[in-house]
Scaffold this motif. Structure first.
Motif, PDB file in Angstrom:
ATOM      1  N   GLU A 113     -38.167  -3.795  20.549  1.00 50.81           N
ATOM      2  CA  GLU A 113     -39.382  -3.013  20.303  1.00 50.81           C
ATOM      3  C   GLU A 113     -40.609  -3.915  20.211  1.00 50.81           C
ATOM      4  O   GLU A 113     -40.497  -5.137  20.174  1.00 50.81           O
ATOM      5  N   THR A 119     -33.371  -1.786  18.945  1.00 53.41           N
ATOM      6  CA  THR A 119     -33.013  -0.375  18.823  1.00 53.41           C
ATOM      7  C   THR A 119     -32.188   0.037  20.030  1.00 53.41           C
ATOM      8  O   THR A 119     -32.065  -0.713  20.993  1.00 53.41           O
ATOM      9  N   ASP A 120     -31.657   1.226  19.983  1.00 57.96           N
ATOM     10  CA  ASP A 120     -30.886   1.810  21.077  1.00 57.96           C
ATOM     11  C   ASP A 120     -29.795   0.846  21.568  1.00 57.96           C
ATOM     12  O   ASP A 120     -29.644   0.620  22.759  1.00 57.96           O
ATOM     13  N   LYS A 140     -27.565  -5.110  14.688  1.00 60.57           N
ATOM     14  CA  LYS A 140     -28.427  -4.393  13.736  1.00 60.57           C
ATOM     15  C   LYS A 140     -28.877  -5.314  12.597  1.00 60.57           C
ATOM     16  O   LYS A 140     -29.943  -5.125  12.035  1.00 60.57           O
TER      17      LYS A 140
END
Length: 166
Positions: A113, A119-120, A140
């Protein structure tokens, strides 16, 4: 010979199940652009043809996801990839299966990001024995990356990479 037949069977099944999976919308694109949110269980859900998005993208930010070939500066883990792979090695916990996974590869894809968060996170291929789940957990936990840039602006970048187990 058995391996070849097995691969042909897998390819045939993949082809059979990938046919006609796209949903065709009879609604014109102009009719869906100004859809109002639908509230279900206290969540705003926005419908864009067949895709359901939990939250609408911020109105003032560029929500485009670029690939690494389209940008000027690629995202990077703090300290470079040597430190990234060291981070993964230090945080990856093997299951109690006692299976030798040394040298096996896991292929991961994620979005870096504009603020450097990952993310994703998706696992494209894992080595079995919950290695995909563990890779997601480690990614994560990963510190924020230096984000990618295009034309001097920080942008969202789709990133894919292999992770070799040691």
């Amino acid at each position: 010979m058995k391996k070849v037949l097995f691969l042909i069977l897998i390819c045939g099944l993949q082809t059979a199940f990938s046919q006609n999976t796209k949903q065709v919308s009879k609604t014109k694109a102009s009719e869906t652009k100004n859809e109002k949110p639908v509230i279900i269980n206290d969540k705003n859900l926005y419908f864009d043809s067949h895709l359901v998005v939990e939250e609408a993208p911020p109105a003032n930010s560029d929500n485009t996801v670029y690939n690494t070939a389209e940008i000027d500066i690629k995202p990077i883990f703090p300290g470079g990839f040597e430190k990234f792979y060291k981070f993964v090695e230090n945080n990856f916990k093997y299951s109690d299966e006692g299976v030798d996974l040394k040298g096996k590869k896991i292929y991961a894809r994620f979005i870096v990001e504009q603020d450097g968060a990952l993310t994703d996170i998706k696992i494209l291929k894992d080595a079995g024995y919950n290695t995909g789940t563990e890779t997601i957990r480690v990614l994560k936990k990963c510190p924020r990356w230096s984000p990618g840039e295009k034309d001097g602006k920080k942008v969202r970048v789709l990133y894919s990479l292999p992770i070799t187990l040691k």
